[in-house]
Design an enzyme around this catalytic site. Structure first.
Site, mmCIF file in Angstrom:
data_model
loop_
_atom_site.group_PDB
_atom_site.id
_atom_site.type_symbol
_atom_site.label_atom_id
_atom_site.label_comp_id
_atom_site.label_asym_id
_atom_site.label_seq_id
_atom_site.Cartn_x
_atom_site.Cartn_y
_atom_site.Cartn_z
ATOM 1 N N ASP A 120 9.732 20.428 59.724
ATOM 2 C CA ASP A 120 8.704 19.517 60.230
ATOM 3 C C ASP A 120 8.528 19.842 61.713
ATOM 4 O O ASP A 120 9.296 19.393 62.557
ATOM 5 C CB ASP A 120 9.142 18.068 60.030
ATOM 6 C CG ASP A 120 8.125 17.101 60.605
ATOM 7 O OD1 ASP A 120 8.302 15.877 60.432
ATOM 8 O OD2 ASP A 120 7.162 17.551 61.249
ATOM 9 N N LYS B 185 -0.164 17.093 66.230
ATOM 10 C CA LYS B 185 -0.153 16.946 67.694
ATOM 11 C C LYS B 185 -0.880 18.093 68.419
ATOM 12 O O LYS B 185 -2.092 18.096 68.537
ATOM 13 C CB LYS B 185 1.303 16.807 68.177
ATOM 14 C CG LYS B 185 1.987 15.526 67.657
ATOM 15 C CD LYS B 185 3.412 15.442 68.099
ATOM 16 C CE LYS B 185 4.147 14.325 67.410
ATOM 17 N NZ LYS B 185 3.945 13.004 67.995
ATOM 18 N N TYR C 86 12.415 11.785 61.919
ATOM 19 C CA TYR C 86 11.227 11.009 61.574
ATOM 20 C C TYR C 86 10.163 11.965 61.071
ATOM 21 O O TYR C 86 9.871 12.977 61.717
ATOM 22 C CB TYR C 86 10.726 10.259 62.807
ATOM 23 C CG TYR C 86 9.459 9.438 62.607
ATOM 24 C CD1 TYR C 86 8.261 9.826 63.209
ATOM 25 C CD2 TYR C 86 9.467 8.289 61.832
ATOM 26 C CE1 TYR C 86 7.104 9.071 63.051
ATOM 27 C CE2 TYR C 86 8.315 7.527 61.661
ATOM 28 C CZ TYR C 86 7.125 7.920 62.274
ATOM 29 O OH TYR C 86 5.984 7.177 62.107
#
Ligand code: KE4
Length: 433
Positions: free
Chosen positions: A243, A271, A148
């Site tokens: 990623d 994050k 994702y």
């Protein structure tokens, strides 16, 4: 140890939310769709704990999906924010705090010589794909089933996280023309990647992946997989993109690329680098990054990008993580947790396989091994839902999906791990029949 939880107020608040927001949430995975039961409405968080609006306390293994790696509401982060907020919440102009966080990211992450801040991991991944295409002059991109990279159209192809959780194949509203250039391969399958390169000569801008997967559940790269991708992309004049929105500053201070010794051309982050405030970033070799506007023609912008509050929270968080012994502590806490979970399931005759790297862990309730998304989908989701419910009743807050990784923090002490493993013992013995 069963704290039967009264969640009346959560129910009231969530039923109102259902009238106000799609699914009652601001992000799908929070709706507990794949595990059933009553989503818990949080009131406050501190350290390893969360409290709901009914006053129940939970040991939290989501940590706001990654940012709370130092523990929720760390006092030094709060103090830094309190000082920063006196100077305003947003400038929309250059700010020295951006320099500071940029320097920290560049010093820490092997692939990053220059960085651009954005407001989410999705934005970072969107921008990095545009940059990959601009730098190589090629349109196609390879991603992996179950990975994702945010909800931008071109990545919603066999994606993980909420897309997998909700069983959304390729989301409606995404034109075929948009995903026509997105090629997919099974994770850990170098031969499949080689095949895509041979079928699309000089057409693939690059390969983007989660170097440790957290969005199809927790899946680690097989030995040689990352190294193989590095060779394949170099051989084909394509870019390798890690990623590390989830793994950045979590797997080690320099991310997976530092710990595993494979340096991509570009990296996305998010994050942790925002310390709980909205921050994403993308960075890499100067010759590539200098193509980004206004130094180059690749356009990308954002009103709140680099805002002083988010920079402040990120700076303080990385300062805390850089301290001696941080990752050794995270590693020992998390490995004790996952080893205890696996032992407990096996003691109760429940098929399980899982693992951890630093402050990231996961398990599947199925026979192993799980090397890719197809194998992850053999997870017994019904049993997982029962487990989630039993653990929640015992005050343990796990990701409400088998296709999400779990997160520990520096605030999780032996006491929390002991309580958690006791709850797993009880829950496994309840659900095994
Ligand atoms: P955000 O746009 O959610 O900040 O980042 C997107 C993203 C990109 N890349 C990776 C590897 C990610 O894990 C994410 C976001 N992760 C999910 C958790 N699986 C966010 C939680 C959510 O969607 O609510």
């Amino acid at each position: 140890m069963t704290d039967i939880l009264n969640t009346t107020h959560s129910k009231e608040v969530f039923s109102s939310a259902l009238e106000l927001m799609p699914g009652g949430v601001s992000s799908p995975v929070r709706a507990f769709k794949s595990v059933g039961g009553q989503p818990i409405v949080f009131d406050r968080v501190k350290g390893p704990y969360a409290w709901d609006v009914d006053g129940n306390r939970y040991i939290d293994y989501i940590g706001s999906w990654g940012p709370a790696i130092c523990g929720h509401a760390h006092p030094e982060v709060i103090t830094a924010l309190q000082e920063a907020i006196e100077k305003g919440t947003s400038f929309g102009a250059p700010c020295i705090l951006e320099n500071k966080l940029a320097e920290m990211v560049i010093d820490a992450v092997p692939s990053v010589e220059m960085v651009r801040f954005v407001n989410s991991g999705t934005e970072a991944c969107m921008a990095v794909l545009r940059l990959m295409r601009a730098f190589t002059g090629r349109d196609k991109v390879i991603k992996f089933d179950g990975c994702y990279h945010g909800h931008a159209d071109m990545f919603l192809v066999k994606a993980g996280s909420g897309v997998a959780t909700l069983g959304l194949p390729d989301s409606p509203g995404v034109p075929r023309t948009t995903t026509a250039n997105t090629l997919t391969a099974p994770y850990n399958d170098l031969e499949a990647v080689k095949k895509l390169f041979s079928e699309n000569p000089d057409a693939i801008s690059g390969v983007i992946l989660e170097p440790i997967v957290g969005n199809a559940g927790f899946i680690t790269p097989e030995p040689g997989f990352l190294e193989g991708l590095r060779e394949l992309t170099t051989e084909n004049g394509s870019l390798l993109v890690f990623d590390e929105v989830m793994t950045g500053f979590r797997i080690s201070y320099g991310g997976v690329q530092e710990k595993f010794g494979v340096t991509p051309d570009l990296t996305t982050l998010g994050k942790v680098i925002g310390g709980g405030l909205p921050v994403g970033a993308y960075g890499g070799r100067k010759e590539i990054m200098s193509m980004v506007a206004p130094s180059g023609p690749v356009y990308q912008a954002g009103t709140l990008s680099g805002n002083p509050l988010a920079m402040t929270a990120g700076i303080k968080t990385l300062e805390l993580l850089k301290q001696e012994g941080t990752y050794e502590k995270l590693e020992s806490t998390t490995s004790r947790l996952i080893e205890g979970i696996i032992q407990s399931a096996e003691n109760n005759g429940i098929a399980i396989n899982g693992g951890s790297v630093s402050a990231m862990f996961g398990f599947f309730l199925c026979e192993g091994p799980v090397r890719n998304f197809e194998e992850a989908k053999t997870n017994n989701s019904e049993l997982f839902g029962k487990l989630h419910m039993e653990m929640l009743k015992r005050g343990i807050y796990l990701a409400p999906s088998p296709f999400e990784a779990g997160f520990t923090s520096l605030a999780h002490s032996d006491e929390e791990i002991d309580r958690t493993l006791e709850a797993f013992d009880q829950s496994f013995s309840v659900i095994k029949n």
